[in-house]
Each structure stands twice: as C-alpha cells, then as structure tokens.
Motif scaffolding. Structure first.
Motif: not given
Length: 226
Positions: A1-18
């Motif tokens: 189900m959909k619920k509110p989400l917030r992420i601390e920017r200091q704790k996130v990285a992005a990965l791009f695969i192949d």
C-alpha cells in the motif's frame, strides 16, 4: 500500500545498473522502451547530483578468463554471448554515463554487489537508502535489489527507470520484487526525484508477505497501482 515516505539526503545514494549500448543496438538484448528508461535515469542522476547525493554506476562486462561458471553461454566465435569485454557495445550510454567524480564498478555477474567493494563504500558513506534503476528488471536489477536487502539497505526501486526485453517481463519483475521489498519502497521517477529533493511523497511499501497475488489478467493493473 502507499504510505508517506521521506528520506534523509545524507543517508541515500543512487545506483544505475547496466545502462549499456548493447540494450539498444544488439537485437538479442534490446530493452523495450529503452529510450524512456534512459531519460528517466538521466533525470534521477541530475536530481542526485544537484542535491549532493553519491551516484554509482555499474556495467556488466564478461571476461571469460575470469569467468568460471560452467554453463555461461558462448557464441560461435568463442566469446561471451553477451557483454563480452571486447564488445564496444558494453559502453554505458552517453546520456547516463558516469562523470569523472563518480564511481564506475565493472561486474562479471548479475548483482552489483557480488565480489565488488560496493557495500563497503556505501557503508563508509553512511548510506542507508539505495535508489536503484537499470536493466534487466528480472535479472541484474532483481539480483542487486535482493542482495541490497540482505545486506541491510533500504531500497528505493524506481519502476519506470528500469526495463527488460518486454513490458510483460519488466512488469512481472517489478511485481516480484515489490512482493519482497522489505524495508523499501517502489516509486516512479517523479516521486524519486522529489524524495532526493527532501520532500515527502506517497510511496508503495510492502505490508505483510507476498501481498501482490498477480495473474496474467491483472498484472498490468497491479503494476499501474504501485
């Protein structure tokens, strides 16, 4: 189900695969809707860079001298049937290519983790959430997401920045991952970019175990509801 989400920017990285050229030029490995996948991946990269979020890339490049799996497919020329180290189509597509300051990991297997130093680098950077995009959904994306979860990372799976050989393969791959995305969430590119900007968004998050009992008839509808 959909619920509110917030992420601390200091704790996130992005990965791009192949996100490699073979998926738009090699008829054996074309990704359906690949131009759209690349556009969305580029949007994610732009948002991550603008917000100081680490960006990681990986490329599947097979060196048979270092590849010990006994049943790996081999072409008539004796080279790997896909992603061979001497094939120029293993290059990452220029519109989503790494910048000089960004980490590029070359992998010889499906998961971006495997024998790579990725998990150590993420932990050293204090990363708790990993934004994942790339191809193929049911193969390298699937393996990477499952390894990330097993290693204790929250995964933000960006469904429209992933792709596979057909829409059906992609949608089934996303639904399978959503069913086991413990501690993570499924979003589209627009919502992912908003999260990277520090906003709160409604994101599909798993409740219980295997909640999406999809069939041939309802899979597309369930996918649209993520």
């Amino acid at each position: 189900m959909k619920k509110p989400l917030r992420i601390e920017r200091q704790k996130v990285a992005a990965l791009f695969i192949d996100l490699q050229e073979e998926h738009r030029h090699d008829e054996r490995y074309l990704v359906e809707g690949y131009d759209g996948v690349l556009r969305n991946a580029a949007r994610l990269q732009e948002s991550a860079r603008r917000n100081g979020i680490p960006v990681f890339h990986c490329a599947y490049i097979v060196d048979l001298a270092d590849h010990v799996r006994p049943f790996h497919p081999i072409g008539p020329d004796g080279r790997s049937a896909f992603s061979d180290k001497d094939d120029p189509l293993t290059a990452i597509c220029p519109e989503v290519a790494p910048r000089a300051s960004e980490r590029l990991l070359v992998k010889n297997e499906a998961s971006a983790f495997g024998k790579s130093p990725l998990i150590g680098e993420l932990r050293d950077a204090g990363v708790q959430w990993l934004v994942i995009a790339g191809v193929w959904t049911e193969a390298c994306v699937d393996a990477t997401v499952k390894d990330a979860i097993n290693l204790g990372l929250h995964v933000l799976l960006v469904e429209d920045a992933c792709g596979s050989g057909s829409l059906a393969m992609h949608q089934a791959g996303i639904l399978n991952l959503a069913n086991r995305l413990y501690g993570g969430a499924v979003v589209d590119t627009q919502a992912a970019c908003a999260l990277l900007e520090g906003s709160t968004v409604d994101a599909w998050q798993i409740e219980g175990s295997v909640p999406l009992r999809f069939t041939f008839e309802n899979a597309a509808e369930l996918y649209r509801e993520l």
